[in-house]
Design a protein around this motif. Structure first.
Motif, short mmCIF file in Angstrom:
data_model
loop_
_atom_site.label_atom_id
_atom_site.label_comp_id
_atom_site.label_asym_id
_atom_site.label_seq_id
_atom_site.Cartn_x
_atom_site.Cartn_y
_atom_site.Cartn_z
N VAL A 266 0.66 -0.97 0.02
CA VAL A 266 0.40 0.29 0.12
C VAL A 266 0.88 1.31 0.32
N LEU A 269 2.46 2.02 -3.75
CA LEU A 269 1.60 1.83 -4.25
C LEU A 269 1.18 4.14 -3.74
N HIS A 270 1.12 4.47 -3.21
CA HIS A 270 1.16 5.98 -2.26
C HIS A 270 2.75 6.42 -3.55
N THR A 279 -3.55 8.37 -7.43
CA THR A 279 -3.58 6.75 -6.84
C THR A 279 -4.10 6.10 -7.10
N TRP A 281 -5.99 3.70 -6.72
CA TRP A 281 -7.18 3.79 -5.61
C TRP A 281 -7.58 2.40 -5.20
N ILE A 284 -5.43 -0.40 -4.22
CA ILE A 284 -5.02 0.06 -2.81
C ILE A 284 -6.21 -0.88 -2.25
N TRP A 287 -5.36 -5.08 -1.50
CA TRP A 287 -4.41 -4.79 -0.66
C TRP A 287 -5.04 -4.67 -0.15
N TYR A 288 -5.52 -3.53 0.69
CA TYR A 288 -6.65 -3.65 1.95
C TYR A 288 -7.24 -5.58 1.97
N ARG A 304 -9.51 0.66 5.17
CA ARG A 304 -10.18 0.63 3.74
C ARG A 304 -11.28 0.91 3.36
N ALA A 307 -10.00 3.95 1.77
CA ALA A 307 -9.57 3.94 0.18
C ALA A 307 -10.86 3.57 -1.34
#
Length: 396
Positions: A266, A269-270, A279, A281, A284, A287-288, A304, A307
């Protein structure tokens, strides 16, 4: 005086004394005495063998203490048999010391303090300043921790997950006083990564590097917090980001996913996004989802939800947030942000003000207070309702 060298030698010197039969608590005290003596004498008379010098001085201090302690008189025959002089053994005891300091009988705060003292080589005064507590308080905490682990077997296999938790706690303490605990945690995690081949150790190191890379941009000149979306990405440390990403890729290639690797993904990615608007998202959120499956942590579900609000819109984020315990720290701040994104400025201002009252530190409280004031200023005075004005920061 090379403080980095002294800190790097501390675990191995302590390990030598313990292997010779010294009690952990007494050995740690003797090593600290040797470090103080090194600081006093090395600048004028540097030794050719720094580790051997520290071992010799620490062992003499241990013998002196053992002989003077009547309660340990029965051990004198054993400690009097000093090994012959010669090169110090090259075995690396750092990993065993990590496991010993992360003993399950210790509280998290005691485990962190003992790790910083025994493995990190910091003085009690430095640790106390970092935690903003009196030196006497920290000394008592460390003494209790040493007594707890004194009877533990030094060669017992340890739990890597527990050690990683302790290092993560050290990192999250950040910076206060004269010791940069975030940088110290990175240094210690590098040591652990060199001693054990484990993808989660690599994942934690990558996570630390990626977060630490943004440090310079996190605060404004006046000390105010700067949200991730508003940070000057030109101030991010690109070398740390590149190193963190490379370490993470190596860990993920082993196909043994753990929570620190997922958190690092995460963060990567940021770090990869040239601007906040670019970004990824959607990835992300994925991944969460992985993180939620690994930990089922309410903090993960909170992050999450935010996100999801970025990927699928604020109402989707609010729907995801509805399943998270509202008593969770930062829940109210997340709700305020999503309501603002949804255009409900009145509710958002009220929630920002409420979150400010719940904030755990002054910097966060000030940031949330400013957010509430900003939204209140955007609405005509006649539309403001009682209780929505931003509160003044409390003095406590």
């Amino acid at each position: 005086m090379d403080e980095v060298l002294l800190r790097s030698l501390t675990p191995s010197v302590l390990g030598v004394l313990v292997r010779r039969g010294a009690d952990f608590a007494a050995a740690e005290d003797a090593v600290q005495d040797a470090l103080v003596e090194a600081v006093r004498t090395w600048p004028d008379d540097p030794p050719r063998d720094p580790k051997g010098w520290l071992v010799a001085v620490a062992w003499r201090r241990f013998l002196d203490a053992a002989r003077s302690d009547t309660a340990r008189r029965r051990r004198e025959d054993r400690v009097d048999e000093e090994p012959p002089p010669g090169p110090a053994p090259s075995a690396d005891d750092t990993l065993q010391l990590y496991f010993l300091c992360a003993h399950p009988s210790l509280t998290p705060s005691s485990a962190v303090a003992l790790t910083l003292r025994a493995v990190g080589g910091l003085t009690t005064r430095q640790i106390a300043r970092a935690y903003l507590v009196p030196e006497a308080t920290m000394a008592q905490r460390i003494s209790r921790a040493k007594r707890t682990v004194s009877g533990a077997r030094f060669d017992r296999p340890g739990d890597v997950a527990t050690v990683l938790r302790v290092l993560y706690l050290v990192f999250n303490e950040g910076y206060s006083g004269d010791v940069d605990l975030a940088a110290e945690a990175i240094r210690l995690t590098r040591q652990l990564a060199a001693a054990v081949d484990h993808p989660e150790v690599a994942g934690l190191l990558a996570l630390m590097l990626l977060h630490h890379a943004r440090r310079a941009a996190r605060t404004a000149p006046d000390g105010a917090l700067v949200p991730l979306a508003e940070q000057d990405r030109g101030r991010w440390d690109t070398a740390s980001i590149a190193e963190g990403v490379a370490i993470l890729q190596g860990a993920l290639a082993l196909d043994r996913l753990g929570e620190f690797q997922a958190q690092a993904a995460v963060a990567a990615l940021h770090a990869d996004a040239p601007t906040a608007e670019e970004t990824d998202w959607v990835q992300i959120v994925e991944w969460y989802d992985e993180l939620a499956g690994l930990t089922d942590s309410p903090v993960v579900r909170l992050n999450r939800a935010v996100a999801v609000g970025e990927a699928d819109g604020p109402r989707a984020g609010l729907a995801a947030l509805a399943s998270v315990d509202p008593a969770l720290p930062r829940h109210t701040a997340a709700a305020a942000y999503l309501h603002e994104r949804d255009g409900d400025l009145e509710t958002a201002a009220r929630l920002y003000a409420e979150a400010a009252r719940k904030a755990s530190n002054l910097a966060e409280r000030d940031h949330l207070t400013r957010q509430a004031a900003r939204l209140n200023a955007r609405r005509p005075p006649g539309e403001r309702r009682p209780g929505t004005d931003a509160p003044r920061p409390r003095a406590d």
